[in-house]
Enzyme design. Structure first.
Site, PDB file in Angstrom:
ATOM      1  N   CYS A 279       0.785  -1.239   0.000  1.00 60.32           N
ATOM      2  CA  CYS A 279       0.000   0.000   0.000  1.00 60.32           C
ATOM      3  C   CYS A 279       0.821   1.296   0.000  1.00 60.32           C
ATOM      4  CB  CYS A 279      -0.991   0.039   1.154  1.00 60.32           C
ATOM      5  SG  CYS A 279      -1.308  -1.509   1.966  1.00 60.32           S
ATOM      6  N   ARG A 308       6.394 -11.573   5.400  1.00 59.24           N
ATOM      7  CA  ARG A 308       5.908 -11.385   6.761  1.00 59.24           C
ATOM      8  C   ARG A 308       6.431 -12.499   7.637  1.00 59.24           C
ATOM      9  NH1 ARG A 308      -0.433 -10.021   5.440  1.00 59.24           N
ATOM     10  NH2 ARG A 308       0.010  -8.302   4.013  1.00 59.24           N
ATOM     11  N   GLN A 326       0.807 -11.170  -3.216  1.00 58.17           N
ATOM     12  CA  GLN A 326      -0.607 -10.791  -3.123  1.00 58.17           C
ATOM     13  C   GLN A 326      -1.096 -10.313  -4.480  1.00 58.17           C
ATOM     14  OE1 GLN A 326      -0.317  -7.697  -0.054  1.00 58.17           O
ATOM     15  NE2 GLN A 326      -1.866  -8.867   1.047  1.00 58.17           N
ATOM     16  N   ASP A 328      -2.919  -7.752  -5.238  1.00 59.37           N
ATOM     17  CA  ASP A 328      -3.340  -6.587  -4.483  1.00 59.37           C
ATOM     18  C   ASP A 328      -3.951  -5.546  -5.408  1.00 59.37           C
ATOM     19  OD1 ASP A 328      -3.546  -5.190  -2.176  1.00 59.37           O
ATOM     20  OD2 ASP A 328      -1.394  -4.895  -1.875  1.00 59.37           O
ATOM     21  N   HIS A 330      -5.492  -1.215  -5.008  1.00 58.56           N
ATOM     22  CA  HIS A 330      -5.997  -0.105  -4.202  1.00 58.56           C
ATOM     23  C   HIS A 330      -6.884   0.753  -5.075  1.00 58.56           C
ATOM     24  CE1 HIS A 330      -2.391  -1.393  -1.975  1.00 58.56           C
ATOM     25  NE2 HIS A 330      -3.225  -1.260  -0.978  1.00 58.56           N
ATOM     26  N   LYS A 410     -15.002  -4.095   6.370  1.00 57.59           N
ATOM     27  CA  LYS A 410     -14.562  -4.909   5.242  1.00 57.59           C
ATOM     28  C   LYS A 410     -15.557  -6.019   4.928  1.00 57.59           C
ATOM     29  CE  LYS A 410     -12.078  -8.247   8.058  1.00 57.59           C
ATOM     30  NZ  LYS A 410     -11.019  -9.231   8.126  1.00 57.59           N
ATOM     31  N   HIS A 456      -8.552  -1.267   0.021  1.00 56.96           N
ATOM     32  CA  HIS A 456      -7.582  -2.318  -0.311  1.00 56.96           C
ATOM     33  C   HIS A 456      -8.391  -3.510  -0.776  1.00 56.96           C
ATOM     34  CE1 HIS A 456      -4.498  -0.595   2.533  1.00 56.96           C
ATOM     35  NE2 HIS A 456      -5.584  -0.254   3.182  1.00 56.96           N
TER      36      HIS A 456
HETATM   37 ZN   LIG Z   1      -3.208  -2.232   0.803  1.00 64.78          ZN
END
Ligand SMILES: [Zn+2]
Ligand SMILES: [Zn+2]
Length: 586
Positions: A279, A308, A326, A328, A330, A410, A456
């Site tokens: 992000c 992680r 990911q 991902d 945004h 979410k 996200h």
């Molecule tokens: Zn994010």
């Protein structure tokens, strides 16, 4: 409706009591087999129970049927369970030879503790239990494993026996069948057969090296993923793997997320961190220009590899790793656009899942927790949008009131696999925190600065987990359009090799992933090997086929299709690939 629910809950509770009682019965048998046994604890699990024992010798799988038989004798004898309240002093005497029980007694604050007896066995237990052992119905002991006392590596390793128990033999059989299927589909087991990836010790736990087959699969899926994202109005970003400590200070990761991050790397006296999330990079690009309401919404996606920290004990094949990619994205939008954007993300998610053959899913909505940042209005608008979209699409969902992250509500989508297991994959998450921390703004119609909404979104979740799900869902037999090799050409004898290579070239020209088994092995052997590799179609090529320009098609299921001309086959396989069909059909 309400009554049904209550009845169901009562049934569940009774079953749970029976399961825990089965653990006591198992302990009674273990005590009779090993008089010097010391007992840990014996709670219930989702479908059964376990008990931890300290025994003079390691248990083997052969012990389980012996223990089961003796348990059955106790169940048939229908011995009563009796409850007794005793003082802690008395309890210490009863369990004088049981150090683990004594440790538990010392931790009970009450003066009185309860013990349960059945047959020759007595256990420290809060209960409740069934009235008598006869109430325990269908059960089976399924597994032996090591388990540290109280889960601590510094305490003794005990032996744990797992059992499952159900109301009826049918329910037990169904469950055991599911366990067998889970075992057969386990991606780590299938990986040994299909040779997709490795996790070498020299590299470190939870770090994956993909081989050529997995590489091909990933390339196909990524290509599809990119096409679909472009078609849905997304743009792609590519960002670095490391970033300066300053970045993670601004983002708040060093304050709130550091225990999940790797130690910094020192370069020229500056501290760089491996990224745990993508992000902040996307936000910096957002901030690299003045953004107007006319530029929004911005939908930026990235296949971003993050790292992680996970404890080595929890790493699990592809499902729990330390490095993962990911899918991902945004989305930055104005308050007015929130609802449309959520609807679009939701539609897009289901569209993608369907493309991979997943039709069943469950949706969970998590709302504002007690401690939260962001204004009432922001939360209201975001939660409203989430609810409204689910409503309009006629999607049933469960609400986890107060279960949202502190920075926004979410939606989670759990995907159901071929054997009915739920996998948490998609997350659509609002964030009121990062836009604030990074001071993200856009110029509104009114000429003033406004804060954009930021969402996200991880759709497939992480490539690693998604790949694990794909392997288990399809039991390694990937849909034709994904399969690394789609067609295996099997010449019957060496004199058919030239023909095989000619067809290989023609199929390859059409974009079909094809291979020739050139080995001088028997045809049946080659078929079996191709089947083990789960290659969707095998073409057997012999004198007859060459003379008639036909092919004899065998599917990985073992099914033999009626003979057809090579031209027809070529057309058919092209259509199957283009339409993303799982198996070749005529
Ligand atoms: Zn994010
Ligand atoms: Zn008990």
């Amino acid at each position: 409706m309400v009554v049904d629910k209550a009845q169901k809950a009562e049934k569940e509770e009774n079953l749970e009591i029976a399961r825990h009682s089965a653990a006591h019965v198992m302990a009674e048998v273990v005590q009779s087999l090993f008089p010097e046994a010391r007992f840990g604890i014996g709670p219930t699990l989702e479908n059964g129970f376990y008990y931890d024992f300290d025994l003079p010798r390691p248990l083997t799988p052969e012990d389980l049927p012996v223990i089961e038989d003796k348990m059955r004798e106790i169940i048939v004898a229908d011995l009563p369970f009796t409850r007794e309240e005793v003082t802690r002093e008395e309890a210490r005497k009863i369990f004088a030879a049981q150090p683990y029980k004594l440790e538990l007694i010392d931790e009970i604050p009450d003066e009185k503790v309860s013990v349960y007896r059945q047959g020759s066995f007595v256990d420290l237990c809060r209960g409740p239990h069934v009235k008598s052992t006869g109430e325990i119905k269908a059960f089976k002991l399924v597994n032996i494993a090591g388990a540290y006392w109280r889960g601590s590596e510094r305490r003794p390793m005990l032996q744990r026996i797992y059992g499952v128990a159900f109301e009826t033999e049918e329910a037990l059989t169904a469950h055991l069948k599911k366990l067998e299927e889970m075992e057969a589909r386990d991606h780590r087991r299938l990986n040994r057969q299909l040779n997709l990836y490795i996790t070498p010790e020299e590299v470190g736990g939870g770090l994956i090296i993909y081989g050529p087959k997995a590489g091909r699969i990933r390339a196909i899926i990524e290509e599809f993923w990119r096409q679909e994202h472009f078609a849905s109005g997304y743009e792609l970003l590519f960002t670095p793997h490391i970033g300066l400590s300053k970045l993670w200070e601004v983002s708040g990761h060093l304050d709130f997320y550091q225990e999940n991050m790797y130690s910094p790397i020192d370069i020229e006296g500056k501290q760089y961190y491996l990224k745990p999330m993508n992000c902040p990079f996307h936000i910096l690009f957002y901030k690299s220009q003045v953004r107007s309401y006319r530029d929004l919404p911005l939908r930026w996606a990235e296949l971003g590899t993050v790292y992680r920290y996970e404890r080595s004990g929890v790493l699990l094949g592809l499902l729990r790793t330390r490095g993962f990619t990911q899918d991902d994205a945004h989305i930055m939008c104005t308050p007015e656009q929130v609802e449309d954007e959520i609807a679009e993300v939701f539609r897009f998610s289901l569209h993608m899942w369907r493309a991979f053959g997943f039709e069943k899913y469950k949706v969970y909505l998590s709302t504002r927790p007690e401690k939260a940042i962001g204004t009432e209005e922001q939360w209201h608008k975001a939660e409203d949008a989430l609810r409204k979209v689910l409503h309009e699409q006629g999607v049933a969902y469960e609400v986890d009131e107060g279960g949202g992250a502190f920075y926004g509500p979410k939606i989670d989508i759990k995907i159901e696999d071929a054997i009915g297991r739920e996998w948490q994959m998609t997350t659509i998450q609002f964030d009121f925190n990062l836009p604030e921390r990074f001071d993200m703004v856009f110029m509104g119609k009114d000429g003033l600065e406004h804060r954009p909404y930021m969402i996200h979104r991880a759709l497939l979740g992480a490539w690693e987990r998604f790949f694990g799900l794909l392997i288990e869902h399809y039991a390694g037999a990937f849909p034709v359009w994904i399969a690394p090799v789609q067609v295996m050409l099997i010449p019957v004898a060496d004199r058919h090799l030239d023909y095989a290579h000619k067809l290989e070239a023609e199929l390859r020209k059409e974009g079909v992933r094809v291979k020739v088994d050139t080995r001088s092995e028997r045809v049946n052997f080659k078929i079996r090997e191709a089947q083990m590799e789960k290659i969707p179609c095998m073409l057997l090529l012999g004198d007859k086929e060459i003379a008639a320009s036909t092919v004899s098609v065998r599917l990985r299921s073992g099914e033999q299709l009626p003979s057809l001309s090579f031209a027809e086959f070529k057309q058919r396989i092209k259509t199957v690939i283009a339409e993303r069909v799982n198996e070749l059909r005529l």
